[in-house]
Design a protein around this motif. Structure first.
Motif, PDB file in Angstrom:
ATOM      1  N   LEU A   8       0.795  -1.319  -0.089  1.00  0.00           N
ATOM      2  CA  LEU A   8       0.177  -0.274  -0.106  1.00  0.00           C
ATOM      3  C   LEU A   8       1.023   1.225  -0.203  1.00  0.00           C
ATOM      4  O   LEU A   8       0.858   2.108  -1.016  1.00  0.00           O
ATOM      5  N   VAL A   9       1.971   1.154   0.282  1.00  0.00           N
ATOM      6  CA  VAL A   9       3.005   2.255   0.316  1.00  0.00           C
ATOM      7  C   VAL A   9       2.866   3.018  -0.397  1.00  0.00           C
ATOM      8  O   VAL A   9       3.091   3.677  -0.963  1.00  0.00           O
ATOM      9  N   PHE A  10       3.817   1.270  -1.797  1.00  0.00           N
ATOM     10  CA  PHE A  10       4.100   2.168  -2.094  1.00  0.00           C
ATOM     11  C   PHE A  10       3.699   1.841  -3.563  1.00  0.00           C
ATOM     12  O   PHE A  10       3.463   2.309  -4.776  1.00  0.00           O
ATOM     13  N   ALA A  11       2.009   1.382  -3.155  1.00  0.00           N
ATOM     14  CA  ALA A  11       1.204   1.519  -4.135  1.00  0.00           C
ATOM     15  C   ALA A  11       0.734   3.254  -4.501  1.00  0.00           C
ATOM     16  O   ALA A  11       0.784   4.168  -5.557  1.00  0.00           O
ATOM     17  N   LYS A  12       0.380   3.626  -3.362  1.00  0.00           N
ATOM     18  CA  LYS A  12       0.657   5.371  -3.412  1.00  0.00           C
ATOM     19  C   LYS A  12       1.577   6.229  -3.902  1.00  0.00           C
ATOM     20  O   LYS A  12       1.376   6.923  -4.223  1.00  0.00           O
ATOM     21  N   ILE A  13       2.676   5.473  -3.574  1.00  0.00           N
ATOM     22  CA  ILE A  13       4.589   6.359  -4.022  1.00  0.00           C
ATOM     23  C   ILE A  13       3.574   6.260  -5.501  1.00  0.00           C
ATOM     24  O   ILE A  13       3.952   7.147  -7.002  1.00  0.00           O
ATOM     25  N   GLY A  14       4.016   4.681  -5.930  1.00  0.00           N
ATOM     26  CA  GLY A  14       3.290   4.674  -7.794  1.00  0.00           C
ATOM     27  C   GLY A  14       2.494   5.454  -7.864  1.00  0.00           C
ATOM     28  O   GLY A  14       2.172   6.228  -9.452  1.00  0.00           O
ATOM     29  N   LEU A  15       1.191   5.397  -7.533  1.00  0.00           N
ATOM     30  CA  LEU A  15       0.133   6.633  -8.140  1.00  0.00           C
ATOM     31  C   LEU A  15       0.206   8.168  -8.360  1.00  0.00           C
ATOM     32  O   LEU A  15      -0.247   8.544  -9.016  1.00  0.00           O
ATOM     33  N   PHE A  16       0.764   8.299  -6.644  1.00  0.00           N
ATOM     34  CA  PHE A  16       1.281   9.733  -6.709  1.00  0.00           C
ATOM     35  C   PHE A  16       2.340  10.289  -7.448  1.00  0.00           C
ATOM     36  O   PHE A  16       2.497  11.534  -7.044  1.00  0.00           O
ATOM     37  N   GLY A  17       3.616   9.356  -7.242  1.00  0.00           N
ATOM     38  CA  GLY A  17       4.910  10.161  -7.637  1.00  0.00           C
ATOM     39  C   GLY A  17       4.928  10.621  -9.101  1.00  0.00           C
ATOM     40  O   GLY A  17       5.787  10.088 -10.099  1.00  0.00           O
ATOM     41  N   GLY A  81       4.156  -3.192  -5.975  1.00  0.00           N
ATOM     42  CA  GLY A  81       3.798  -2.176  -5.500  1.00  0.00           C
ATOM     43  C   GLY A  81       3.856  -0.941  -5.768  1.00  0.00           C
ATOM     44  O   GLY A  81       2.869   0.347  -6.616  1.00  0.00           O
ATOM     45  N   VAL A  82       5.077  -0.424  -6.237  1.00  0.00           N
ATOM     46  CA  VAL A  82       5.328   0.631  -7.186  1.00  0.00           C
ATOM     47  C   VAL A  82       5.296   0.627  -8.495  1.00  0.00           C
ATOM     48  O   VAL A  82       5.267   1.981  -8.972  1.00  0.00           O
ATOM     49  N   ALA A  83       5.019  -0.371  -9.125  1.00  0.00           N
ATOM     50  CA  ALA A  83       5.211  -0.852 -10.595  1.00  0.00           C
ATOM     51  C   ALA A  83       4.029   0.027 -11.004  1.00  0.00           C
ATOM     52  O   ALA A  83       3.108   0.156 -11.902  1.00  0.00           O
ATOM     53  N   VAL A  84       2.996  -1.224 -10.151  1.00  0.00           N
ATOM     54  CA  VAL A  84       1.466  -1.418 -10.834  1.00  0.00           C
ATOM     55  C   VAL A  84       0.642  -0.245 -11.315  1.00  0.00           C
ATOM     56  O   VAL A  84       0.442  -0.629 -12.583  1.00  0.00           O
ATOM     57  N   PRO A  85       0.778   0.335 -10.226  1.00  0.00           N
ATOM     58  CA  PRO A  85      -0.326   1.504 -10.924  1.00  0.00           C
ATOM     59  C   PRO A  85       0.587   2.494 -11.582  1.00  0.00           C
ATOM     60  O   PRO A  85      -0.444   3.284 -12.551  1.00  0.00           O
ATOM     61  N   SER A  86       1.525   2.251 -12.054  1.00  0.00           N
ATOM     62  CA  SER A  86       2.231   3.558 -12.966  1.00  0.00           C
ATOM     63  C   SER A  86       1.631   2.924 -14.508  1.00  0.00           C
ATOM     64  O   SER A  86       1.736   3.145 -14.839  1.00  0.00           O
ATOM     65  N   PHE A  87       1.468   1.620 -14.127  1.00  0.00           N
ATOM     66  CA  PHE A  87       1.515   0.494 -15.215  1.00  0.00           C
ATOM     67  C   PHE A  87       0.116   0.797 -15.737  1.00  0.00           C
ATOM     68  O   PHE A  87      -0.398   1.021 -16.959  1.00  0.00           O
ATOM     69  N   VAL A  88      -0.142   1.083 -14.747  1.00  0.00           N
ATOM     70  CA  VAL A  88      -2.424   0.692 -15.067  1.00  0.00           C
ATOM     71  C   VAL A  88      -2.288   2.658 -15.584  1.00  0.00           C
ATOM     72  O   VAL A  88      -2.945   2.574 -16.511  1.00  0.00           O
ATOM     73  N   LEU A  89      -1.696   3.341 -15.283  1.00  0.00           N
ATOM     74  CA  LEU A  89      -2.210   5.052 -15.356  1.00  0.00           C
ATOM     75  C   LEU A  89      -1.539   4.847 -16.754  1.00  0.00           C
ATOM     76  O   LEU A  89      -1.804   6.112 -17.302  1.00  0.00           O
ATOM     77  N   VAL A  90       0.053   4.480 -17.125  1.00  0.00           N
ATOM     78  CA  VAL A  90       0.161   4.626 -18.587  1.00  0.00           C
ATOM     79  C   VAL A  90      -1.098   4.105 -19.728  1.00  0.00           C
ATOM     80  O   VAL A  90      -1.409   5.212 -20.174  1.00  0.00           O
TER      81      VAL A  90
END
Length: 174
Positions: A8-17, A81-90
């Motif tokens: 969750l911590v790194f998904a947040k970073i991936g999502l809002f970073g 956690g850090v990679a998945v949100p960026s992948f989905v957002l792109v």
């Protein structure tokens, strides 16, 4: 529980970073502090290692923090956690950018995001500068000035500068 917290911590970073790895560094440092894993000096070393190893800085840093928190499994969970949100957002951004290419709202959103990205990168520079200047010696000051000149004036490859600086540091700072 640690795995869920890491994810969750790194998904947040991936999502809002926004702005890439350098802009994510303040968030990554705060997350490392959440797990009480490292001092500012240790984090500066982590950033240096993350820059000279292959791959994105944020992924390398997440892997390191996850490993320190919970071993190999923690590294895997933090990295995902850090990679998945960026992948989905792109994927989503590509879809909507093609659809709303001429939108003034989208252009306005990007205009608003650019200064935030610059601010986050500036805060990473300040953070790194603080720990660097606390331990400044004549040799490290020379490395700092020389690297700025070599990159800025002579366009020397940052890879060569990092390798050369590491050799100089090993020879004169150990």
């Amino acid at each position: 529980m640690i795995y869920l917290k890491l994810f969750l911590v790194f998904a947040k970073i991936g999502l809002f970073g926004f702005g890439g790895g350098m802009a994510m560094l303040p968030m990554i440092y705060q997350s490392a502090a959440t797990f009480s894993l490292m001092s500012a000096d240790e984090f500066s070393n982590l950033v240096a290692i993350s820059q000279v190893t292959p791959g994105p800085i944020a992924v390398n840093a997440a892997t390191y923090v996850g490993y320190n928190a919970a071993g190999f499994s923690g590294a895997l969970v933090a990295t995902v956690g850090v990679a998945v949100p960026s992948f989905v957002l792109v994927i989503l951004v590509c879809h909507f950018m093609a659809r709303f290419r001429e939108s003034t709202l989208m252009e306005g959103a990007f205009t608003g995001i650019r200064p935030v990205t610059a601010g986050l990168i500036a805060s990473a520079v300040i953070f790194m500068g603080e720990s660097t200047f606390e331990n400044l010696t004549p040799v490290t000051a020379g490395i700092l000035v020389l690297s700025v000149v070599l990159v800025g004036k002579f366009r020397v490859s940052p890879v060569m500068i990092v390798l050369g600086s590491g050799l100089i540091g090993a020879a004169f700072c150990s």
